[in-house]
Design a protein around this motif. Sequence first.
Motif, short mmCIF file in Angstrom:
data_model
loop_
_atom_site.label_atom_id
_atom_site.label_comp_id
_atom_site.label_asym_id
_atom_site.label_seq_id
_atom_site.Cartn_x
_atom_site.Cartn_y
_atom_site.Cartn_z
N CYS A 1 -6.59 -1.43 -0.55
CA CYS A 1 -5.98 -1.79 0.72
C CYS A 1 -7.07 -2.13 1.73
N GLU B 1 -6.70 -2.34 4.79
CA GLU B 1 -6.50 -1.57 6.03
C GLU B 1 -7.04 -0.15 5.90
N CYS B 2 -6.65 0.54 4.80
CA CYS B 2 -6.95 1.98 4.71
C CYS B 2 -7.76 2.34 3.48
N SER C 1 -6.99 2.53 0.46
CA SER C 1 -6.26 3.21 -0.62
C SER C 1 -6.24 2.36 -1.88
N CYS D 1 -0.49 3.39 3.52
CA CYS D 1 -0.22 2.96 4.91
C CYS D 1 0.95 1.98 5.01
N CYS E 1 0.85 -1.20 0.00
CA CYS E 1 0.00 0.00 0.00
C CYS E 1 0.88 1.25 0.00
ZN LIG Z 1 -3.27 1.00 3.15
#
Ligand SMILES: [Zn+2]
Lengths: 385, 137
Positions: free
Chosen positions: B46, B48-49, B51, B35, B32
């Motif tokens: 992503c 997680e984030c 993106s 992050c 990513c």
């Molecule tokens: Zn990310």
Amino acid sequence: MARTPRATAIIGIGQTDWSGDWRRVRNGEKPADSVGYAAQAFQDALRDSGIPKSDIDGLIVGPTTAYERMGEVLGLNVRWGGQADAVQAILQAQMAIESGYAKVIALVYGNDQRSAGTQYGGPSAMGGQSFLSYVYHSPWGMTSQGALYALTLRRYQHERGLSEADMGQVAVAQRAWATMNDAAIQRKPITVDDYLQSRYVCEPLHVFDYCLVNDGGVALIIADAEYAERMRPDPVYILGTGRSDLNTGATSLEPRLTDYYLPAQQQAGTASYEMAGIGPDDMDVMLAYDSFSVHVPLALEGYGYCDVGGVAQFLTEKGIGPGGALPVNTHGGHLSESYMQGWNHQLEAVRQLRGEAGSRQIPGAQTVHYTSDVAGKCMSVIYGR
Amino acid sequence: MDIAPTPAPVPLVHDIPFWDSVKQKDLKLQRCADCGQFRYPAGPICAECNSEQATWERVSGKGTILSWVVFHKTYLPAYPAPHTVIAVRLDEGPIMISNLEGPEPEGSWIDERVSLRYSTMPDGVVLPRFELDRAAS
Ligand SMILES: [Zn+2]
């Protein structure tokens, strides 16, 4: 809207002759296809329910048969229907009935996996593409659902101290139950020594840790409680349900190798306990989906039957076989009765609660807990009288 | 003599740069751009984030064995039994399923440090695999 305990109930159960199907298929016969097995089971469940077919207004079929064809064969033009695996079918039936989409739902499942030579590992592993973890690592020779559970078990044994002999108690207990079940395919008792001396398929899993692969069918009729009580004196109620999934890192096996699905099991279990108003200490019978024996220790810990890390002691000191403190998979499960992909467990729940389980009957059983943990989807269903 | 073909990767479009890097013996994973999280298998966003921006980065090739199994049944012609598979936690985070080459640990394989190597299968396919990291022990 909150889910309501006792809003839905099972009023009919049916099955094919699994051990007979097994013998015929081993003799090279092809008694039915998946739709045929499902239809036979449906006829049996309809007879058991005593209701007219015209009252059925919902149909859920297992993933192994085509929905439209199944409805055509059974002559069911319904106002609500779909396709789902065993435990999701139960939850969907509950949701459809509670929200008024249907009143009486037939759940039918048929599978000719043995006679059709269905592969659960290898280059054409069944359904692999829809569960990426089943096929993604095949360039390195990692295939078969059993191998995924073997990988999980090895790490679990390392972290939580479950020896091979401890593990053998699962298959031994389930075979002991199966000796009291005429419908079970494998009824020859085994000992922990037999288990330890048996061949490995994917080490550390022995052949006795694997489900049977056989042909057959299962059917259930689930209705709203008011109708159920009108039609028969002994409906088996759904007291509680819960579901929680772990998908993060699923393909590279993170939830299996580091969490053993534990957080999802705990959430699904808690949701069902809160709905039912009872907990693991109140269960008379526990039935765990067991395509591989590994499911059983994970479920016993995950659903709160013993402390996390305490399952080896639980298996040894309390016991899950006949005479044990917690009867688990009293029909013999997928390892010894029949691999009906979780559908046969629902029949055992009903039989135990109706008092129709013969010599394996748990006296006065009032509550049965079914758990299922497949590909990160953790589900919990509590049945009661 | 027939050579059993190595099972082909499942065709995931986001994985193409991964397999290209393997072919060049220069393993890269998707990372990513926002992050820094490494992704394996590669994906469109992503987790997680959220993106959509990513780069492909060379990894250290170091990791730790999480678990291992031994196939006593042959499922794939390229992998006759007995055949072992390991799960490795890369130092960058992701878990890779692979094979251990060279000397095997005595007793439990879990927590053994391993490092990346490339092996060429009889049919010419290059695979990222691991060997015990003797420097670490
Ligand atoms: Zn990310």
